[in-house]
Design an enzyme around this catalytic site. Structure first.
Site, PDB file in Angstrom:
ATOM      1  N   LYS A   7      15.982   0.193  -1.004  1.00 13.61           N
ATOM      2  CA  LYS A   7      15.050   0.682  -2.025  1.00 13.61           C
ATOM      3  C   LYS A   7      15.501   2.098  -2.364  1.00 13.61           C
ATOM      4  O   LYS A   7      15.445   2.982  -1.497  1.00 13.61           O
ATOM      5  CB  LYS A   7      13.636   0.728  -1.451  1.00 13.61           C
ATOM      6  CG  LYS A   7      12.989  -0.642  -1.209  1.00 13.61           C
ATOM      7  CD  LYS A   7      11.713  -0.452  -0.405  1.00 13.61           C
ATOM      8  CE  LYS A   7      10.808  -1.675  -0.449  1.00 13.61           C
ATOM      9  NZ  LYS A   7       9.701  -1.552   0.523  1.00 13.61           N
ATOM     10  N   GLU A   9       1.945  -7.645  -6.778  1.00 15.23           N
ATOM     11  CA  GLU A   9       3.285  -7.978  -7.266  1.00 15.23           C
ATOM     12  C   GLU A   9       3.298  -9.305  -8.022  1.00 15.23           C
ATOM     13  O   GLU A   9       4.353  -9.896  -8.233  1.00 15.23           O
ATOM     14  CB  GLU A   9       4.291  -8.009  -6.107  1.00 15.23           C
ATOM     15  CG  GLU A   9       4.445  -6.647  -5.452  1.00 15.23           C
ATOM     16  CD  GLU A   9       5.586  -6.578  -4.443  1.00 15.23           C
ATOM     17  OE1 GLU A   9       6.226  -7.611  -4.177  1.00 15.23           O
ATOM     18  OE2 GLU A   9       5.826  -5.483  -3.927  1.00 15.23           O
TER      19      GLU A   9
HETATM   20  P1  PGA Z   1       5.875  -1.284  -1.028  1.00 15.57           P
HETATM   21  O1  PGA Z   1       6.243  -2.564  -0.159  1.00 15.57           O
HETATM   22  O2  PGA Z   1       4.420  -1.453  -1.343  1.00 15.57           O
HETATM   23  O3  PGA Z   1       6.064  -0.120  -0.075  1.00 15.57           O
HETATM   24  O4  PGA Z   1       6.743  -1.213  -2.207  1.00 15.57           O
HETATM   25  C1  PGA Z   1       7.184  -3.512  -0.519  1.00 15.57           C
HETATM   26  C2  PGA Z   1       7.812  -4.089   0.737  1.00 15.57           C
HETATM   27  O5  PGA Z   1       7.286  -3.878   1.852  1.00 15.57           O
HETATM   28  O6  PGA Z   1       8.862  -4.700   0.660  1.00 15.57           O
HETATM   29 ZN    ZN Z   2       8.782  -4.743   3.192  1.00 17.23          ZN
END
Ligand code: PGA
Ligand code: ZN
Length: 439
Positions: A340, A208
């Site tokens: 999300k 990220e």
């Molecule tokens: P992810 O994790 O890799 O599942 O997008 C992001 C998070 O845990 O906030």
């Molecule tokens: Zn998370």
């Protein structure tokens, strides 16, 4: 047919920030408006979140999405054509019914989320409204520009498990504006990079965009973060505070928490104690998934002990699910929920989750996934739903910067509510400290 009626729905395969295939949907209306959106993808996924449909097999490590693309073109399109794009709830209910499974395992959440968000875009374009305004109209909320959580060091599943903790982040609730949040964060990010270079540990970035975590312990990452905040000319705990995503499910097996980096094996109580010691020693205002997603007793115990001091976010624990938020509120687990959209699979289900959170006094944090693209829909959701907080990863790489830059544009638009200093962290030690100072 009405101008806002859906006249076409289609999908294509595009590629995300990890170079993995993903689904882009395009929705056309009778008026000529076309909305487009791309599904993101997680790497540290909750067991109860909606399922991305992947083709399997040897090709592209099994990650291809031709099945999901085909589902949009052949199953979803005929079901949605003729529906009113302004009726997001009805559109999403149709997607849910067409799939018919709790985790969208037939159509794939990557198919449904791309279509659901594309409908949102098409409706806003047809109404000639900024997307955040259309979302505010749907939700009945007063828009506001969110407080970001920005990653400085990546870890966990996003950095080859080089450290156990997944996100070491800063928040700048004491900034006067969104623009100032970004400038202060950029100084901290740069300062952290200088420290890593000085120690001979500057070896690139994690998934990220945060610095690659070359540390001897998880706590060394925390100490380095504090040092970076100081090197940037800030007093840790004043304008700038720390936020962690432990993502504890990733290193919990059979009720034991295994810190690989330190070769330590902790019980639930020891894990809670370690995090408590960190809360005492560092200016931490928010902790996400402190215990594993199946460690209900642990999450409840942790919330009981620390919930009046820090924000405790359920991500893997609540998977953007209104019923799970409701249960958690009954049991006293967490006091905030990560939103999300692809965990639920549709915009409306995510909105319902945030509405439940709000009713139960939980804070909301709209979040990207570790696999992202140029899609900026989540910025508009955070603003239009008045979520308060936004988490999209670090302060480098265009799939992340696209989001921060979009927030800057929204912040400049009349009616978007602006950035309200400190407001999203009401109830934490940080906000009490601010109130004490003004007495
Ligand atoms: P992810 O994790 O890799 O599942 O997008 C992001 C998070 O845990 O906030
Ligand atoms: Zn998370």
């Amino acid at each position: 047919m009405n101008d806002s009626a859906i006249s076409s729905v289609s999908a294509r395969r595009v590629w995300d920030s990890r170079g993995n295939p993903t689904v882009e949907a395009e929705v056309g209306l009778v008026s000529g408006a076309v909305g487009r959106a791309i599904a993101p993808a997680g790497a540290s996924r909750g067991a109860r979140e909606a399922i991305d449909l992947r083709d399997g097999g040897k090709n592209l490590d099994g990650k291809n999405v031709l099945g999901a693309v085909d589902n949009v073109n052949t199953l979803i399109a005929p079901a949605l054509i003729g529906m009113n794009a302004n009726e997001q709830h009805d559109v999403d209910a149709t997607l849910v019914a067409l799939d018919g499974t709790p985790l969208k395992s037939v159509l794939g959440a990557n198919a449904t989320v791309a279509v659901s968000m594309a409908v949102l875009h098409a409706a806003a374009i047809a109404k000639q409204l900024p997307l955040w305004q259309h979302i505010a109209d749907l939700s009945g909320q007063t828009p506001s520009v969110p407080l970001p959580e920005i990653q400085i060091f990546g870890g966990g599943a996003h950095a080859g498990r080089r450290v156990d903790v997944q996100d070491f982040m800063v928040m700048v609730p004491g900034a006067e504006s969104f623009d100032e949040v970004l400038e202060i964060t950029s100084e901290i990010y740069r300062a952290a990079g200088r420290i890593m270079t000085r120690k001979g540990r500057s070896v690139g970035v994690a998934d990220e965009g945060g610095w690659w975590p070359v540390f001897d312990s998880n706590e060394e990452a925390l100490e380095t973060l504090v040092q970076a905040i100081e090197d940037a000319g800030e007093i840790p705990g004043e304008r700038v505070v720390i936020s962690l995503d432990i993502a504890a499910s990733e290193f919990c097996t059979d009720g034991r928490y295994h810190l690989a980096l330190e070769d330590r094996d902790l019980s639930r109580d020891e894990m809670i104690r370690m995090l408590g010691d960190w809360i005492d020693a560092y200016p931490i205002v928010s902790i996400e998934d402190p215990l594993a997603e199946d460690d209900r007793e642990g999450v409840i115990a942790f919330t009981q002990e620390f919930g009046d001091r820090v924000q405790i976010i359920g991500d893997d624990y609540l998977v953007t699910n209104a019923d799970l938020v409701s249960n958690a509120a009954d049991e006293g687990a967490c006091n905030a929920v990560l939103i999300k959209v692809n965990q639920s699979g549709t915009v409306s289900e995510s909105m319902a989750c945030l509405a439940t959170a709000r009713e139960r006094g939980y804070r909301g944090v709209v979040s990207a996934r570790s696999g992202e693209t140029e899609d900026v829909t989540i910025c508009h959701l955070a603003v239009g739903l008045d979520a308060g907080q936004l988490k999209v990863g670090s302060f480098t790489r265009s799939e992340r910067m696209a989001k921060w830059n979009e927030c800057l544009r929204i912040d400049d638009q009349p009616g978007s509510g602006g950035f309200v200093k400190g407001a999203p962290l009401a109830g934490t030690w940080w906000s009490r400290q601010q109130t004490d100072k003004t007495k």
